[in-house]
Design a protein around this motif. Structure first.
Motif, short mmCIF file in Angstrom:
data_model
loop_
_atom_site.label_atom_id
_atom_site.label_comp_id
_atom_site.label_asym_id
_atom_site.label_seq_id
_atom_site.Cartn_x
_atom_site.Cartn_y
_atom_site.Cartn_z
N LEU A 1 0.81 -1.21 0.00
CA LEU A 1 0.00 0.00 0.00
C LEU A 1 0.85 1.26 0.00
N SER A 2 1.95 1.26 0.74
CA SER A 2 2.83 2.44 0.75
C SER A 2 3.42 2.66 -0.63
N GLY A 3 3.82 1.59 -1.27
CA GLY A 3 4.36 1.69 -2.63
C GLY A 3 3.33 2.19 -3.61
N ASP B 1 -14.50 4.99 7.53
CA ASP B 1 -13.54 4.33 6.65
C ASP B 1 -13.87 2.84 6.52
N LEU B 2 -14.13 2.20 7.65
CA LEU B 2 -14.49 0.77 7.62
C LEU B 2 -15.80 0.54 6.88
N ASP B 3 -16.78 1.42 7.10
CA ASP B 3 -18.05 1.31 6.38
C ASP B 3 -17.81 1.30 4.88
N LEU B 4 -17.00 2.23 4.42
CA LEU B 4 -16.76 2.35 2.98
C LEU B 4 -16.05 1.12 2.44
N VAL B 5 -15.02 0.67 3.13
CA VAL B 5 -14.29 -0.52 2.69
C VAL B 5 -15.23 -1.72 2.64
N VAL C 1 -7.19 1.69 6.98
CA VAL C 1 -7.94 0.64 7.69
C VAL C 1 -7.09 -0.59 7.99
N GLN C 2 -5.92 -0.66 7.37
CA GLN C 2 -5.03 -1.79 7.60
C GLN C 2 -4.66 -1.85 9.07
N GLY C 3 -4.86 -2.98 9.67
CA GLY C 3 -4.50 -3.16 11.07
C GLY C 3 -5.58 -2.74 12.06
#
Length: 129
Positions: A9-11, A69-73, A42-44
């Motif tokens: 994700l960072s990349g 954020d979690l809702d959207l994901v 949302v990672q982690g």
């Protein structure tokens, strides 16, 4: 896309930023960046804890933002938008601005032409004024 597919994700965020620095109008890169940043946020996260915090602390703007954020994901677009619009409506100052900015970021993830974004923009305007 390769970085996203590899789970980097960072990349992916950096690659999209690089594309946008060369081509600021690249809508595909804007969308990709918004999606990669959302996934990075949302990672982690512990979804159960985030939802519990949001339910128990409706005045906690950070908790509402994390839950949105979690809702959207999770595909709950209307829930994410509604949560942040409600937060904007009942807050002021920096808290209100934080919720508003995150909502605008989520609009980018979904896409400006999506009817849910159009409706949420109207609701946001009502909440602000």
């Amino acid at each position: 896309m390769q970085a996203l597919d590899a789970g980097d994700l960072s990349g992916a965020v950096q690659a999209y930023k690089n594309v946008l620095s060369d081509d600021p109008g690249n809508t595909e890169a804007k969308l990709g960046l918004a999606q990669a940043e959302l996934l990075q946020r949302v990672q982690g996260m512990d979804p159960q804890q985030v939802r519990k915090d949001a339910a128990e602390k409706p005045a906690d703007v950070a908790a509402q933002i994390a839950a949105a954020d979690l809702d959207l994901v999770g595909g709950h677009v209307d829930d994410a938008f509604g949560r942040l619009i409600d937060t904007v409506a009942r807050t002021a100052g920096d808290d209100r601005d934080a919720a508003r900015v995150r909502l605008l970021e989520l609009f980018e993830v979904v896409g400006a032409d999506d009817p849910r974004v159009v409706a949420a923009r109207r609701a946001l305007a009502r909440a602000l004024f």
